[in-house]
Design an enzyme around this catalytic site. Structure first.
Site, PDB file in Angstrom:
ATOM      1  N   ASP A 223       0.819  -1.203   0.000  1.00  0.00           N
ATOM      2  CA  ASP A 223       0.000   0.000   0.000  1.00  0.00           C
ATOM      3  C   ASP A 223       0.855   1.255   0.000  1.00  0.00           C
ATOM      4  O   ASP A 223       2.081   1.204   0.148  1.00  0.00           O
ATOM      5  CB  ASP A 223      -0.937   0.009   1.222  1.00  0.00           C
ATOM      6  CG  ASP A 223      -0.290  -0.583   2.474  1.00  0.00           C
ATOM      7  OD1 ASP A 223       0.907  -0.331   2.700  1.00  0.00           O
ATOM      8  OD2 ASP A 223      -0.964  -1.305   3.207  1.00  0.00           O
TER       9      ASP A 223
ATOM     10  N   ASP B 152      -7.758  -4.201  14.425  1.00  0.00           N
ATOM     11  CA  ASP B 152      -9.126  -4.455  13.983  1.00  0.00           C
ATOM     12  C   ASP B 152      -9.192  -5.554  12.919  1.00  0.00           C
ATOM     13  O   ASP B 152     -10.238  -5.780  12.323  1.00  0.00           O
ATOM     14  CB  ASP B 152      -9.776  -3.178  13.449  1.00  0.00           C
ATOM     15  CG  ASP B 152      -9.016  -2.556  12.281  1.00  0.00           C
ATOM     16  OD1 ASP B 152      -8.002  -3.150  11.851  1.00  0.00           O
ATOM     17  OD2 ASP B 152      -9.422  -1.482  11.805  1.00  0.00           O
TER      18      ASP B 152
END
Length: 273
Positions: free
Chosen positions: A68, A148
Site C-alpha cells: 500500500d 481491527d
C-alpha cells in the site's frame, strides 16, 4: 486452516521468514516478494538481510511490490511507504530500487482535492494489479495485521474479492499510525491505495506476523473465527499456503494453541514453511 507457528519473539519469527525467503531466492533468482511496512516485519527483514549477506546471494533480479501507499504524501516524505520500503527493505537487502514498486507511485503526493488527478488515482489500482501479473505474480507476501483485523489497508467491511484500489482509513488505523508522525493524527493521511484482499490471496505464499497482546483478538478472529469481512485477515483461511507466526502474547486467545505447538514440534525440518 493456516499453519500457525508460536514463537518466542520477533527475532525467531524473522529467522523462519528469512530462511524461507533466502531459500526461495536461491532457487528462483527472479523471485517476486510482497512487502509490508509497519513494525511487525522489521525483524524479518533484518534476519533476511543477514542471511543473504552471509550466503552471498545474488538479489539483482528480485522484484518487490509493496502492499500500500498513502495518498497525499510525496514519495520523498520520510513516512511515505516508498521511503519506508527503501529504508527497511531495499537498502538492507541490496535490492535494485527500480525493481521495487509501490501502488500509485506515479501520483507522488497528489491529493484527492486535485480533480485533475481523479482519473489517475482511479487507474492506479488496476495498473498495479496488472504490473504484479506481468511480473509473474507474488511468490511470498509478508503481512502484518491491525488491531481491527485489517491487512494491507483493507479495513473491516472490505470485500474479500477486492482488488488494488483507493481506500479511506479508519480513525483507529490513523491513531495506530500516528506514532510514525510524531504522535500527531492530523499528519496521518486519510486515504491510501492498497492491494485488495483478492489481490493478496493471489500470492503463492502468505506469511502473517503478529506480536503482542494487543493483536491477540485479531489473531484469534483471523485463525479461528468465521471468514468475514468484519475481520478481513480471516480471508487467509481460504488460502492454500498461509503461515501465521505469532508470539505467546499474540497467541494468548487461540483456542487450539496447544495443538499448533504440537504440530510444530512434530513437523519434519525439511518441510519448511
Amino acid at each position: 486452516m493456516a499453519e500457525v507457528i508460536i514463537v518466542q519473539n520477533e527475532e525467531e519469527a524473522g529467522r523462519i521468514y528469512g530462511r524461507a525467503v533466502a531459500d526461495l531466492i536461491a532457487k528462483k533468482p527472479g523471485a517476486v516478494l510482497g512487502l509490508a511496512t509497519g513494525s511487525s516485519p522489521l525483524a524479518a527483514y533484518r534476519e533476511l538481510a543477514a542471511i543473504l549477506k552471509e550466503e552471498g546471494t545474488d538479489v539483482s533480479l528480485v522484484q518487490g511490490f509493496a502492499l500500500d501507499e498513502y495518498i497525499g504524501l510525496p514519495l520523498t516524505h520520510p513516512e511515505s511507504y516508498r521511503s519506508t520500503i527503501t529504508r527497511t527493505v531495499v537498502e538492507p537487502l541490496g535490492l535494485n530500487p527500480e525493481r521495487v514498486h509501490v501502488p500509485g507511485d506515479s501520483l507522488n503526493g497528489a491529493g484527492l482535492d486535485d480533480p485533475a488527478c481523479a482519473e489517475q488515482i482511479l487507474a492506479a489500482g488496476p495498473a498495479y494489479d496488472a504490473a504484479i501479473r506481468a511480473a509473474g505474480g507474488i511468490d511470498v507476501q509478508i503481512l502484518g495485521i491491525g488491531t481491527d483485523g485489517h491487512v494491507g489497508f483493507n479495513e473491516p467491511g472490505s470485500s474479500l474479492a477486492s482488488r488494488t484500489r483507493l481506500k479511506t482509513l479508519t480513525e483507529q488505523t490513523r491513531e495506530d499510525n500516528a506514532r510514525f508522525f510524531e504522535g500527531d493524527i492530523d499528519q496521518v493521511p486519510t486515504h491510501c491505495i492498497t492491494q485488495g484482499i483478492g489481490t493478496i490471496l493471489e500470492a503463492r505464499h502468505l506469511v502473517l506476523l503478529a506480536f503482542g497482546e494487543g493483536k491477540a483478538a485479531a489473531v484469534r478472529d483471523t485463525v479461528e473465527g468465521p471468514v468475514s469481512a468484519t475481520c478481513p485477515a480471516s480471508a487467509l483461511q481460504l488460502h492454500p499456503h498461509a503461515t501465521i507466526l505469532v508470539d505467546e502474547a499474540a497467541a494468548s486467545q487461540l483456542q487450539y494453541a496447544d495443538y499448533y505447538r504440537y504440530v510444530a514440534a512434530h513437523k519434519p525440518e525439511w518441510q519448511g514453511i
